[in-house]
Design a protein around this motif. Structure first.
Motif, PDB file in Angstrom:
ATOM      1  N   SER A 151       0.821  -1.216   0.000  1.00 22.13           N
ATOM      2  CA  SER A 151       0.000   0.000   0.000  1.00 22.13           C
ATOM      3  C   SER A 151       0.853   1.263   0.000  1.00 22.13           C
ATOM      4  O   SER A 151       0.369   2.339  -0.328  1.00 22.13           O
ATOM      5  CB  SER A 151      -0.957   0.011   1.194  1.00 22.13           C
ATOM      6  OG  SER A 151      -0.222   0.044   2.394  1.00 22.13           O
ATOM      7  N   ASP A 152       2.136   1.159   0.365  1.00 22.49           N
ATOM      8  CA  ASP A 152       3.037   2.308   0.361  1.00 22.49           C
ATOM      9  C   ASP A 152       3.735   2.499  -0.982  1.00 22.49           C
ATOM     10  O   ASP A 152       4.387   3.514  -1.199  1.00 22.49           O
ATOM     11  CB  ASP A 152       4.116   2.158   1.443  1.00 22.49           C
ATOM     12  CG  ASP A 152       3.544   2.273   2.840  1.00 22.49           C
ATOM     13  OD1 ASP A 152       2.445   2.848   2.985  1.00 22.49           O
ATOM     14  OD2 ASP A 152       4.193   1.786   3.778  1.00 22.49           O
ATOM     15  N   ALA A 153       3.606   1.527  -1.871  1.00 22.25           N
ATOM     16  CA  ALA A 153       4.297   1.599  -3.155  1.00 22.25           C
ATOM     17  C   ALA A 153       3.737   2.747  -3.995  1.00 22.25           C
ATOM     18  O   ALA A 153       2.544   3.019  -3.973  1.00 22.25           O
ATOM     19  CB  ALA A 153       4.145   0.284  -3.911  1.00 22.25           C
ATOM     20  N   ARG A 154       4.606   3.419  -4.712  1.00 23.06           N
ATOM     21  CA  ARG A 154       4.161   4.489  -5.612  1.00 23.06           C
ATOM     22  C   ARG A 154       3.409   3.884  -6.774  1.00 23.06           C
ATOM     23  O   ARG A 154       3.773   2.829  -7.285  1.00 23.06           O
ATOM     24  CB  ARG A 154       5.349   5.270  -6.138  1.00 23.06           C
ATOM     25  CG  ARG A 154       5.993   6.099  -5.091  1.00 23.06           C
ATOM     26  CD  ARG A 154       7.051   6.941  -5.715  1.00 23.06           C
ATOM     27  NE  ARG A 154       7.728   7.681  -4.668  1.00 23.06           N
ATOM     28  CZ  ARG A 154       8.529   8.684  -4.886  1.00 23.06           C
ATOM     29  NH1 ARG A 154       8.790   9.063  -6.124  1.00 23.06           N
ATOM     30  NH2 ARG A 154       9.102   9.309  -3.907  1.00 23.06           N
ATOM     31  N   ARG A 155       2.386   4.577  -7.206  1.00 25.43           N
ATOM     32  CA  ARG A 155       1.603   4.153  -8.366  1.00 25.43           C
ATOM     33  C   ARG A 155       1.884   5.103  -9.506  1.00 25.43           C
ATOM     34  O   ARG A 155       1.953   6.317  -9.318  1.00 25.43           O
ATOM     35  CB  ARG A 155       0.103   4.179  -8.063  1.00 25.43           C
ATOM     36  CG  ARG A 155      -0.311   3.275  -6.966  1.00 25.43           C
ATOM     37  CD  ARG A 155      -0.331   1.841  -7.458  1.00 25.43           C
ATOM     38  NE  ARG A 155      -0.742   0.983  -6.370  1.00 25.43           N
ATOM     39  CZ  ARG A 155      -0.140  -0.147  -6.081  1.00 25.43           C
ATOM     40  NH1 ARG A 155       0.878  -0.557  -6.782  1.00 25.43           N
ATOM     41  NH2 ARG A 155      -0.562  -0.877  -5.098  1.00 25.43           N
TER      42      ARG A 155
END
Length: 76
Positions: free
Chosen positions: A6-10
């Motif tokens: 959920s912290d990964a950049r999109r």
């Protein structure tokens, strides 16, 4: 927890006369507060509000474009 999915950049790709392409999976919060989600690796979010599957793009913008001569419609 750092480095969780959920912290990964999109990455979001903005296209002229087309949907927003978002690297998934995604969760989208609608105006009324409900959420919809997709586990696909990439989703197309409608920006013209013509989609029957809003917020997901169903390419309805192609059939209803003004034909202003900007070239072919953007690919979804």
């Amino acid at each position: 927890m750092p480095n969780s999915p959920s912290d990964a950049r999109r990455r979001i790709k903005v296209q002229r006369r087309g949907p927003l392409l978002v690297e998934g999976p995604v969760e989208v919060e609608l105006e009324d507060g409900t959420t919809v989600s997709s586990d696909r690796f990439r989703v197309a979010l409608c920006t013209c509000r013509r989609s029957r599957r809003y917020p997901w793009c169903d390419t309805s913008h192609r059939a209803r474009s003004s034909g202003s001569g900007d070239g072919p419609a953007a690919k979804d």
